[in-house]
Every structure is written in C-alpha cells, then in structure tokens.
Design a protein around this motif. Sequence first.
Motif, PDB file in Angstrom:
ATOM      1  N   PRO A  86       0.813  -1.228   0.000  1.00  0.00           N
ATOM      2  CA  PRO A  86       0.000   0.000   0.000  1.00  0.00           C
ATOM      3  C   PRO A  86       0.840   1.270   0.000  1.00  0.00           C
ATOM      4  O   PRO A  86       0.516   2.224  -0.710  1.00  0.00           O
ATOM      5  CB  PRO A  86      -0.811  -0.118   1.306  1.00  0.00           C
ATOM      6  N   SER A  87       1.920   1.307   0.779  1.00  0.00           N
ATOM      7  CA  SER A  87       2.748   2.511   0.840  1.00  0.00           C
ATOM      8  C   SER A  87       3.352   2.821  -0.516  1.00  0.00           C
ATOM      9  O   SER A  87       3.427   3.982  -0.940  1.00  0.00           O
ATOM     10  CB  SER A  87       3.858   2.345   1.881  1.00  0.00           C
ATOM     11  N   ARG A  88       3.811   1.762  -1.210  1.00  0.00           N
ATOM     12  CA  ARG A  88       4.408   1.960  -2.530  1.00  0.00           C
ATOM     13  C   ARG A  88       3.381   2.492  -3.513  1.00  0.00           C
ATOM     14  O   ARG A  88       3.671   3.385  -4.330  1.00  0.00           O
ATOM     15  CB  ARG A  88       5.008   0.662  -3.034  1.00  0.00           C
ATOM     16  N   GLU A  89       2.131   1.985  -3.430  1.00  0.00           N
ATOM     17  CA  GLU A  89       1.084   2.444  -4.335  1.00  0.00           C
ATOM     18  C   GLU A  89       0.727   3.909  -4.060  1.00  0.00           C
ATOM     19  O   GLU A  89       0.478   4.681  -4.993  1.00  0.00           O
ATOM     20  CB  GLU A  89      -0.158   1.556  -4.186  1.00  0.00           C
ATOM     21  N   ILE A  90       0.703   4.286  -2.788  1.00  0.00           N
ATOM     22  CA  ILE A  90       0.425   5.686  -2.433  1.00  0.00           C
ATOM     23  C   ILE A  90       1.532   6.587  -2.974  1.00  0.00           C
ATOM     24  O   ILE A  90       1.267   7.656  -3.538  1.00  0.00           O
ATOM     25  CB  ILE A  90       0.277   5.838  -0.907  1.00  0.00           C
ATOM     26  N   ASN A  91       2.789   6.153  -2.808  1.00  0.00           N
ATOM     27  CA  ASN A  91       3.918   6.949  -3.314  1.00  0.00           C
ATOM     28  C   ASN A  91       3.858   7.097  -4.830  1.00  0.00           C
ATOM     29  O   ASN A  91       4.139   8.180  -5.368  1.00  0.00           O
ATOM     30  CB  ASN A  91       5.239   6.301  -2.901  1.00  0.00           C
ATOM     31  N   ARG A  92       3.478   6.032  -5.522  1.00  0.00           N
ATOM     32  CA  ARG A  92       3.362   6.113  -6.975  1.00  0.00           C
ATOM     33  C   ARG A  92       2.277   7.108  -7.380  1.00  0.00           C
ATOM     34  O   ARG A  92       2.450   7.888  -8.318  1.00  0.00           O
ATOM     35  CB  ARG A  92       3.042   4.724  -7.546  1.00  0.00           C
ATOM     36  N   ALA A  93       1.151   7.063  -6.663  1.00  0.00           N
ATOM     37  CA  ALA A  93       0.047   7.979  -6.975  1.00  0.00           C
ATOM     38  C   ALA A  93       0.453   9.427  -6.707  1.00  0.00           C
ATOM     39  O   ALA A  93       0.130  10.333  -7.485  1.00  0.00           O
ATOM     40  CB  ALA A  93      -1.185   7.611  -6.154  1.00  0.00           C
ATOM     41  N   LEU A  94       1.181   9.650  -5.615  1.00  0.00           N
ATOM     42  CA  LEU A  94       1.630  11.006  -5.291  1.00  0.00           C
ATOM     43  C   LEU A  94       2.615  11.523  -6.339  1.00  0.00           C
ATOM     44  O   LEU A  94       2.545  12.684  -6.750  1.00  0.00           O
ATOM     45  CB  LEU A  94       2.281  11.023  -3.906  1.00  0.00           C
TER      46      LEU A  94
END
Length: 212
Positions: free
Chosen positions: A18-26
Amino acid sequence: YNGPGTGVTVKMGVGANPSREINRALEAFMRDVDSSLAEALKAGDYPLVVVGLAQNLGHFNAVTRHKDAVLTEIEGGHDHLSPHDLGALVWPHTRDALREQRQSIFGDLEQAAGQNRLVTDLNGAWQAALDSRVETMVVQEDLHLPATVSKDGRSLTLQPVSDMVGKEVIDEGQIDAVDQMIEAVMQNGGRVRFVDNDQLTEHQGLAMITRF
C-alpha cells in the motif's frame, strides 16, 4: 491531491504494498503539477516558492524538471490560508532568498568573465540580447537608459537622462534600452537578475552572461 492516502481505497492485487502504491500515486500527481508549472513559468521569470508538507516536497523534488527555477521551499500544510495570508507567510522567505541570490550572482559574473562569456559594454549587451545569446542579464533595479537606435538596429546612442524624479521620461524617437533588452532576453529564454543600484556602476549598471 485527493487520491490514495487521503481516505481513498487503494485498488491493488495480492501482495501489493500500500505505501508503494500511495507513493506512486503522489508522484504521478506531482508530475501533473510540474506540467502545469511549465505552462505557468512561460508567463515570466518570476520568483518561484514551493510550499508543502515535507513528504509532498520530497515527491515533488523527485520528479520536477524545474529545480533551477525554485527560489526557496517552505515546509508545512498551509492550504487553509487565503492568498493574502499565504503571501504574508511566503514574503519574508522570498525576500531573504532573493537577497542571497543577488549576492551569488556576482560569483557568476566573475566566472563568466574568466570564460569570456561576460559582456559589459552597452552595444555588445544590446547585440547579445538581439541575437538570443544571453543566458542571464544582470541589471541595477532602477536603471533606465534613454537611447536612439541606429538605422541597422545594431547599435545605440545614449541620450541625456532627465533629472525628473522617478522613471525618466523617454522622448519621442527614443527607447529605454534597459526595458528593451529585458524584454528581448526573457522572450528568448534568458533570465534577468536585479541588483542594488550601486552594485554595477563600473559596467554602466548592467552586464550580460552569454550562453557561448
């Protein structure tokens, strides 16, 4: 930004982080911000201050193509402020950064002189501006140079400066050479840096750092 990490459900497969996906979206969002910034910067060579939470500044700096345009950064979540209050917050930081920038430009002038990329005579500066050769124009902030232009457009003849208070009155048939050069430099992708009124007196108040 209202994507993953702001209460929006992150859609992902089994084993995803989840953290990686949030970082990608940001980072994708910051790329959009940077694209919009590219359009905004076309309006002029204005001081740029980036304001945001430390995490968001990190994502912005990871993707931006405009690091050289950023004058300074201010950490904090200030999105609740009105434009007026945000300006009041930003201005002291901007003023200090501009002061530092003004001092650093003299090192750039010295380096350019050593590389034969410094033009300080008026006609040389005028021709460099016309020929799109100026990387940075450095000029005293209140300098005005009434002048007439030769028939071929390649040289200037300075005219007497009015003693009137404020911006000098430019007579018919004359130009303000400083304003004309600033406009030409900016239209051709160069930068303009202002310094205090007594800091370039040995160069008639202006100097050009050329690209080559």
